[in-house]
Design a protein around this motif. Sequence first.
Motif, PDB file in Angstrom:
ATOM      1  N   ARG A  33      -3.287  -0.554 -11.787  1.00  0.00           N
ATOM      2  CA  ARG A  33      -4.599   0.073 -11.938  1.00  0.00           C
ATOM      3  C   ARG A  33      -4.607   1.478 -11.352  1.00  0.00           C
ATOM      4  N   ALA A  34      -4.012   1.647 -10.168  1.00  0.00           N
ATOM      5  CA  ALA A  34      -3.997   2.965  -9.527  1.00  0.00           C
ATOM      6  C   ALA A  34      -3.234   3.981 -10.364  1.00  0.00           C
ATOM      7  N   VAL A  35      -2.094   3.556 -10.934  1.00  0.00           N
ATOM      8  CA  VAL A  35      -1.298   4.468 -11.759  1.00  0.00           C
ATOM      9  C   VAL A  35      -2.014   4.794 -13.055  1.00  0.00           C
ATOM     10  N   THR A  36      -2.482   3.766 -13.780  1.00  0.00           N
ATOM     11  CA  THR A  36      -3.058   3.993 -15.105  1.00  0.00           C
ATOM     12  C   THR A  36      -4.433   4.650 -15.041  1.00  0.00           C
ATOM     13  N   ASP A  37      -5.061   4.691 -13.870  1.00  0.00           N
ATOM     14  CA  ASP A  37      -6.257   5.514 -13.706  1.00  0.00           C
ATOM     15  C   ASP A  37      -5.904   7.000 -13.752  1.00  0.00           C
ATOM     16  N   ARG A  38      -4.614   7.305 -13.545  1.00  0.00           N
ATOM     17  CA  ARG A  38      -4.147   8.692 -13.518  1.00  0.00           C
ATOM     18  C   ARG A  38      -3.387   9.074 -14.786  1.00  0.00           C
ATOM     19  N   VAL A  39      -2.393   8.260 -15.148  1.00  0.00           N
ATOM     20  CA  VAL A  39      -1.544   8.548 -16.311  1.00  0.00           C
ATOM     21  C   VAL A  39      -1.165   7.233 -16.987  1.00  0.00           C
ATOM     22  N   PRO A  40      -0.727   7.276 -18.260  1.00  0.00           N
ATOM     23  CA  PRO A  40      -0.187   6.064 -18.885  1.00  0.00           C
ATOM     24  C   PRO A  40       1.109   5.639 -18.198  1.00  0.00           C
ATOM     25  N   ASP A  64       0.832  -1.207   0.000  1.00  0.00           N
ATOM     26  CA  ASP A  64       0.000   0.000   0.000  1.00  0.00           C
ATOM     27  C   ASP A  64       0.864   1.253   0.000  1.00  0.00           C
ATOM     28  N   GLU A  65       1.935   1.232   0.786  1.00  0.00           N
ATOM     29  CA  GLU A  65       2.826   2.393   0.865  1.00  0.00           C
ATOM     30  C   GLU A  65       3.491   2.659  -0.480  1.00  0.00           C
ATOM     31  N   ARG A  66       3.960   1.598  -1.159  1.00  0.00           N
ATOM     32  CA  ARG A  66       4.607   1.783  -2.456  1.00  0.00           C
ATOM     33  C   ARG A  66       3.629   2.392  -3.461  1.00  0.00           C
ATOM     34  N   ARG A  67       2.409   1.859  -3.476  1.00  0.00           N
ATOM     35  CA  ARG A  67       1.394   2.361  -4.413  1.00  0.00           C
ATOM     36  C   ARG A  67       1.051   3.821  -4.125  1.00  0.00           C
ATOM     37  N   GLU A  68       0.879   4.142  -2.857  1.00  0.00           N
ATOM     38  CA  GLU A  68       0.514   5.515  -2.496  1.00  0.00           C
ATOM     39  C   GLU A  68       1.650   6.491  -2.782  1.00  0.00           C
ATOM     40  N   ARG A  69       2.907   6.054  -2.577  1.00  0.00           N
ATOM     41  CA  ARG A  69       4.048   6.928  -2.870  1.00  0.00           C
ATOM     42  C   ARG A  69       4.118   7.244  -4.355  1.00  0.00           C
ATOM     43  N   LEU A  70       3.932   6.231  -5.194  1.00  0.00           N
ATOM     44  CA  LEU A  70       3.984   6.461  -6.637  1.00  0.00           C
ATOM     45  C   LEU A  70       2.868   7.411  -7.077  1.00  0.00           C
ATOM     46  N   CYS A  71       1.671   7.155  -6.608  1.00  0.00           N
ATOM     47  CA  CYS A  71       0.547   8.011  -6.997  1.00  0.00           C
ATOM     48  C   CYS A  71       0.736   9.424  -6.451  1.00  0.00           C
ATOM     49  N   ALA A 129       0.485  -6.912 -20.567  1.00  0.00           N
ATOM     50  CA  ALA A 129       0.756  -6.288 -21.862  1.00  0.00           C
ATOM     51  C   ALA A 129      -0.343  -5.323 -22.291  1.00  0.00           C
ATOM     52  N   ASP A 130      -1.581  -5.569 -21.878  1.00  0.00           N
ATOM     53  CA  ASP A 130      -2.689  -4.693 -22.265  1.00  0.00           C
ATOM     54  C   ASP A 130      -2.738  -3.417 -21.445  1.00  0.00           C
ATOM     55  N   ASP A 131      -1.989  -3.374 -20.348  1.00  0.00           N
ATOM     56  CA  ASP A 131      -2.065  -2.236 -19.436  1.00  0.00           C
ATOM     57  C   ASP A 131      -0.842  -1.326 -19.505  1.00  0.00           C
ATOM     58  N   LEU A 132       0.255  -1.836 -20.053  1.00  0.00           N
ATOM     59  CA  LEU A 132       1.528  -1.115 -20.038  1.00  0.00           C
ATOM     60  C   LEU A 132       2.065  -0.945 -21.452  1.00  0.00           C
ATOM     61  N   LEU A 147       3.619  10.920  -5.969  1.00  0.00           N
ATOM     62  CA  LEU A 147       4.647  11.567  -6.777  1.00  0.00           C
ATOM     63  C   LEU A 147       4.103  12.007  -8.133  1.00  0.00           C
ATOM     64  N   ILE A 148       3.205  11.227  -8.717  1.00  0.00           N
ATOM     65  CA  ILE A 148       2.582  11.631  -9.981  1.00  0.00           C
ATOM     66  C   ILE A 148       1.843  12.949  -9.796  1.00  0.00           C
ATOM     67  N   ALA A 149       1.093  13.047  -8.695  1.00  0.00           N
ATOM     68  CA  ALA A 149       0.359  14.289  -8.430  1.00  0.00           C
ATOM     69  C   ALA A 149       1.297  15.437  -8.103  1.00  0.00           C
ATOM     70  N   GLU A 150       2.303  15.176  -7.271  1.00  0.00           N
ATOM     71  CA  GLU A 150       3.236  16.222  -6.843  1.00  0.00           C
ATOM     72  C   GLU A 150       3.999  16.823  -8.009  1.00  0.00           C
ATOM     73  N   THR A 151       4.389  15.993  -8.971  1.00  0.00           N
ATOM     74  CA  THR A 151       5.215  16.456 -10.084  1.00  0.00           C
ATOM     75  C   THR A 151       4.396  16.853 -11.307  1.00  0.00           C
ATOM     76  N   ASP A 152       3.086  16.648 -11.250  1.00  0.00           N
ATOM     77  CA  ASP A 152       2.209  16.949 -12.380  1.00  0.00           C
ATOM     78  C   ASP A 152       2.680  16.211 -13.631  1.00  0.00           C
ATOM     79  N   ALA A 153       3.041  14.949 -13.448  1.00  0.00           N
ATOM     80  CA  ALA A 153       3.583  14.145 -14.546  1.00  0.00           C
ATOM     81  C   ALA A 153       2.482  13.695 -15.489  1.00  0.00           C
ATOM     82  N   ASP A 154       2.852  13.512 -16.762  1.00  0.00           N
ATOM     83  CA  ASP A 154       1.929  13.029 -17.785  1.00  0.00           C
ATOM     84  C   ASP A 154       2.065  11.535 -18.021  1.00  0.00           C
ATOM     85  N   ARG A 155       3.143  10.938 -17.523  1.00  0.00           N
ATOM     86  CA  ARG A 155       3.393   9.510 -17.721  1.00  0.00           C
ATOM     87  C   ARG A 155       4.368   9.032 -16.660  1.00  0.00           C
ATOM     88  N   LEU A 156       4.183   7.788 -16.199  1.00  0.00           N
ATOM     89  CA  LEU A 156       5.139   7.151 -15.300  1.00  0.00           C
ATOM     90  C   LEU A 156       5.985   6.175 -16.097  1.00  0.00           C
TER      91      LEU A 156
END
Length: 272
Positions: free
Chosen positions: A98-105, A54-61, A122-125, A63-72
């Motif tokens: 799922r948590a990441v790709t709900d936000r960015v590719p 859970d911590e790893r998933r929340e940290r990645l998500c 393969a269908d998700d990444l 960071l996506i929000a903090e950096t305003d990233a368009d892709r991970l």
Amino acid sequence: MAPGASPAVEPVVGEPAAVADLGDRRLLLVADVHAGIEVGLRYERGVELDSRADERRERLCGLIAETDADRLVILGDLAHRIAAPEGDEREELVELIRAVTDRVPMTLVEGNHDAGVAEAFADDLDVIGAGGGVLGGDGGERDDDTTTGTGVGVLHGHTWPNPELLDADVVCMGHEHPQVRLEDAVGGSRVERAWLRGELDPTAFVKDGEVDPAAATDPPELVVFPAFNERSGGTWVNVDGQSFLAPFLPDALPAGDAYLLDGTRLGDFRRI
């Protein structure tokens, strides 16, 4: 960033992550997530640790929000076990992706732990092969093995790279999990994750040592990422006798500085 300018790759202060500014989009890059590591350690070493999925998933998500990233972009080893993911490891990967790709590719550069992951998801990444690829300075993801042009080169580092990476302005890699052992005046010591950055030696970077003269005169910068997963161990780059893992290191980084996650510059990693 002005048209034709070199892309900037800047670490996120305090985190094992960096942002690549490609002009019209921003990429968040991390290496060596090693999802499911607790499952792996249980099988490999009989070590029981509470899951930090859970911590790893929340940290990645976060960071996506903090950096305003368009892709991970994951620079290899999204998963820990070298096999098709199953059980708790697969469950963690399903929820994380799922948590990441709900936000960015999400792009995965295939690492030595990722063959099963690349196939299972393969269908998700978007998957870049083990030799690496170039993410173009025009903002487009260019991940085939024949791509040339300026941009950010990405690879994991466990195999010899695609020579086309030498056409990039900066090359980002994982695999090494670089760490430094720091000692104080009274003999105490601690180990911290670190970045390595320096000019790449093209002749040591490719398998046969034969490179285009243009690449030899204007080589890219090499950035070796710390592991995102703090439980995954690593290479102590300033300890005598410690071997690097990548087939082209340390020769391809003849002079490089080490930096702590907080941005502290330690100087040449060979002299720390």
